[in-house]
Design a protein around this motif. Structure first.
Motif, PDB file in Angstrom:
ATOM      1  N   ARG A 377       0.832  -1.210   0.000  1.00 40.06           N
ATOM      2  CA  ARG A 377       0.000   0.000   0.000  1.00 40.06           C
ATOM      3  C   ARG A 377       0.862   1.255   0.000  1.00 40.06           C
ATOM      4  O   ARG A 377       0.567   2.219  -0.707  1.00 40.06           O
ATOM      5  CB  ARG A 377      -0.934  -0.020   1.214  1.00 40.06           C
ATOM      6  N   LEU A 380       2.049   1.899  -3.354  1.00 40.62           N
ATOM      7  CA  LEU A 380       0.966   1.939  -4.350  1.00 40.62           C
ATOM      8  C   LEU A 380       1.119   0.784  -5.348  1.00 40.62           C
ATOM      9  O   LEU A 380       0.871   0.930  -6.538  1.00 40.62           O
ATOM     10  CB  LEU A 380       0.950   3.278  -5.079  1.00 40.62           C
ATOM     11  N   ASP A 381       1.511  -0.355  -4.796  1.00 41.63           N
ATOM     12  CA  ASP A 381       1.680  -1.577  -5.599  1.00 41.63           C
ATOM     13  C   ASP A 381       0.346  -2.317  -5.618  1.00 41.63           C
ATOM     14  O   ASP A 381       0.057  -3.134  -4.734  1.00 41.63           O
ATOM     15  CB  ASP A 381       2.782  -2.447  -4.990  1.00 41.63           C
ATOM     16  N   TRP A 382      -0.477  -2.018  -6.603  1.00 38.48           N
ATOM     17  CA  TRP A 382      -1.832  -2.572  -6.635  1.00 38.48           C
ATOM     18  C   TRP A 382      -1.849  -4.063  -6.919  1.00 38.48           C
ATOM     19  O   TRP A 382      -2.621  -4.798  -6.311  1.00 38.48           O
ATOM     20  CB  TRP A 382      -2.683  -1.804  -7.654  1.00 38.48           C
ATOM     21  N   GLU A 383      -1.012  -4.542  -7.797  1.00 36.93           N
ATOM     22  CA  GLU A 383      -0.970  -5.978  -8.072  1.00 36.93           C
ATOM     23  C   GLU A 383      -0.535  -6.750  -6.833  1.00 36.93           C
ATOM     24  O   GLU A 383      -1.054  -7.824  -6.540  1.00 36.93           O
ATOM     25  CB  GLU A 383      -0.025  -6.274  -9.243  1.00 36.93           C
ATOM     26  N   GLN A 385      -1.065  -5.816  -3.800  1.00 33.04           N
ATOM     27  CA  GLN A 385      -2.202  -5.791  -2.878  1.00 33.04           C
ATOM     28  C   GLN A 385      -3.245  -6.834  -3.254  1.00 33.04           C
ATOM     29  O   GLN A 385      -3.798  -7.533  -2.397  1.00 33.04           O
ATOM     30  CB  GLN A 385      -2.837  -4.401  -2.867  1.00 33.04           C
ATOM     31  N   ARG A 396      -9.933  -6.414  -6.997  1.00 30.62           N
ATOM     32  CA  ARG A 396      -9.556  -5.985  -8.340  1.00 30.62           C
ATOM     33  C   ARG A 396     -10.762  -5.372  -9.074  1.00 30.62           C
ATOM     34  O   ARG A 396     -10.645  -4.362  -9.767  1.00 30.62           O
ATOM     35  CB  ARG A 396      -9.014  -7.178  -9.126  1.00 30.62           C
ATOM     36  N   ARG A 399     -11.699  -1.783  -7.800  1.00 29.31           N
ATOM     37  CA  ARG A 399     -10.781  -0.767  -8.315  1.00 29.31           C
ATOM     38  C   ARG A 399     -11.038  -0.499  -9.793  1.00 29.31           C
ATOM     39  O   ARG A 399     -11.071   0.659 -10.229  1.00 29.31           O
ATOM     40  CB  ARG A 399      -9.327  -1.196  -8.106  1.00 29.31           C
ATOM     41  N   GLU A 406      -5.059   4.798 -13.862  1.00 28.39           N
ATOM     42  CA  GLU A 406      -3.955   3.979 -13.399  1.00 28.39           C
ATOM     43  C   GLU A 406      -2.597   4.674 -13.547  1.00 28.39           C
ATOM     44  O   GLU A 406      -1.640   4.357 -12.844  1.00 28.39           O
ATOM     45  CB  GLU A 406      -3.934   2.638 -14.153  1.00 28.39           C
ATOM     46  N   CYS A 411      -5.949   5.924  -5.778  1.00 31.61           N
ATOM     47  CA  CYS A 411      -7.337   5.510  -6.005  1.00 31.61           C
ATOM     48  C   CYS A 411      -8.231   6.744  -6.087  1.00 31.61           C
ATOM     49  O   CYS A 411      -7.775   7.872  -5.892  1.00 31.61           O
ATOM     50  CB  CYS A 411      -7.803   4.576  -4.895  1.00 31.61           C
TER      51      CYS A 411
END
Length: 432
Positions: A377, A380-383, A385, A396, A399, A406, A411
């Motif tokens: 978090r 900001l590593d969404w994958e 997370q 997923r 979002r 992106e 967010c």
């Protein structure tokens, strides 16, 4: 020899090794806990495709999902889909509680199509078969028919069976004298009490407990000693009937251990928040540390449609206080047979409770994913997370549906004012 007998002799079985590897602990530690009765390896010798499940002291809190047909919904395909969805969502065990349609075929299909631990309540089918196949009243079941139903389930490979052995004439009398708003809400408990009343006889599973132990032992299945007097509303919690049954189950636990049979104890039910920890402590004390398997607990009676949430609240407190196994409750509880979507959501809610409890109990590795999530978090590593999330698909989807840009990483809650981005910029200024 059974797993309990092997453990007592200092022998680490292949099942213990397999279960310990899944838990990430030393097999010797698991063996010691099995030997003392504070942990079990749940697996029927006849469940050829099943994976041994370790439950108990110091282990990850496990989650069970109840499925099964009723007279109003007999679809095998639907129940098989629920089983698949439950396992995919992370359920450790499935209880088939079918009372409608081709019950034998449904149970066989569920067992064959999943490697999850499987539980059942044989009395349900014995009662249904008595009425639908033999044309008798449920109360006219013979003692032999009750035990034949148990053998049938064990032969099929069921890993743990719920048996309401603590429902006795004495405990029923205590309930009647004290008074309850909802009396008995356990289906197995109500069947047993009706049978006892009609036949003016003691509960066969209590009176002939030694016979039950002899039947179970060759399969090395686990006895899940059921809570026939679990409270069905907050006002009935922790009363004389419930505690009297727990005292009896403690005595029956010792008798099972003496025969080399593994045991876990089932618990409530509807319980106010301020009584949950006391309930766990009572069970652990009266039942000599045997693993505790709780339904919920549900912490309020006024949330129909949201009882997966009331269950998660109570389950968190129960797990943190020492419960070893949580049975989920779905949004359909008290209203209808759960849908496939209800099963998925119920498992996730229960897993949240189990994990939160494990962090409090200090289960090895429990907090590691939370720390990893915090780092993702911050970056900001969404994958990252999504991969760590209990329900990656839903995270997923939410979002994606938000319309987030992106390219900017944050967010739609904060956008350019994202606290993570602000703090990163601050750090870069200091470094520069």
């Amino acid at each position: 020899m059974t797993q309990l007998e092997l453990a007592r002799k200092g022998i680490i079985s292949d099942k213990m090794k397999q279960a310990a590897a899944i838990e990430g602990i030393d097999p010797e530690i698991l063996r010691q806990r099995i030997a003392e009765g504070t942990a079990i390896v749940c697996h029927n010798n006849r469940h050829s495709n099943g994976i041994p499940l370790a439950v108990g002291k110091g282990l990850r809190t496990k989650v069970n999902a109840n499925i099964g047909t009723s007279k109003d919904d007999k679809s095998i395909d639907k129940e098989l889909e629920k089983a698949r969805v439950a396992v995919a969502a992370g359920a450790d065990a499935i209880m088939d509680l079918s009372t409608g349609g081709p019950i034998d075929e449904i149970r066989a299909a569920i067992i064959s199509q999943t490697n999850a631990c499987i539980g059942s309540v044989p009395l349900y089918q014995a009662a249904v078969d008595t009425v639908t196949r033999k044309g008798k009243a449920m109360v006219d079941m013979t003692v032999d028919e009750i035990f034949d139903g148990i053998i049938k389930h064990l032969d099929d490979g069921v890993d743990f069976i719920t048996v309401h052995c603590g429902v006795t004439r004495a405990s029923v009398e205590r309930m009647d004298k004290e008074g309850r708003i909802m009396e008995v809400v356990s289906r197995g408990g109500s069947f047993t009490i009706e049978w006892m009343t009609h036949n003016n006889a003691e509960n066969p599973l209590y009176e002939h407990y030694d016979r039950l132990l002899e039947i179970v032992k060759p399969y090395d299945a686990t006895l899940s000693l059921g809570d026939g007097f679990r409270p069905g509303c907050l006002a009935d919690a922790t009363d004389r009937a419930q505690i009297q049954e727990l005292i009896i189950l403690g005595e029956l636990t010792q008798r099972a251990w003496d025969k080399g049979i593994q045991v876990m104890i089932e618990g409530p039910g509807h319980v106010p928040l301020n009584q949950i920890e006391a309930n766990i402590q009572l069970q652990k004390r009266l039942c000599h540390g045997a693993p505790f398997y709780v339904l919920g607990p549900l912490v309020t009676d006024i949330a129909p449609g949201y009882d997966h949430i009331t269950c998660a609240i109570g389950g968190t407190l129960a797990a943190a206080a020492g419960a070893d196994f949580l049975c989920y409750v779905t949004a359909s509880e008290h209203l209808a047979l759960p849908t496939v979507a209800d099963v998925h959501e119920g498992v996730i809610a229960c897993r949240i409770a189990a994990h939160a409890g494990d962090i409090v109990k200090g289960v090895p590795g429990a907090i590691d994913k939370d720390i990893a999530m915090a780092k993702c978090r911050k970056a900001l590593d969404w994958e990252g997370q999504f991969k760590l999330a209990l329900d990656p698909e839903k995270a997923r989807r939410i979002r994606a549906e938000s319309g987030v840009d992106e390219e900017h990483g944050a967010c739609t809650m904060c956008g350019e004012f994202c606290a993570y981005k602000v703090m990163t910029a601050r750090k870069e200024k200091i470094a520069g």
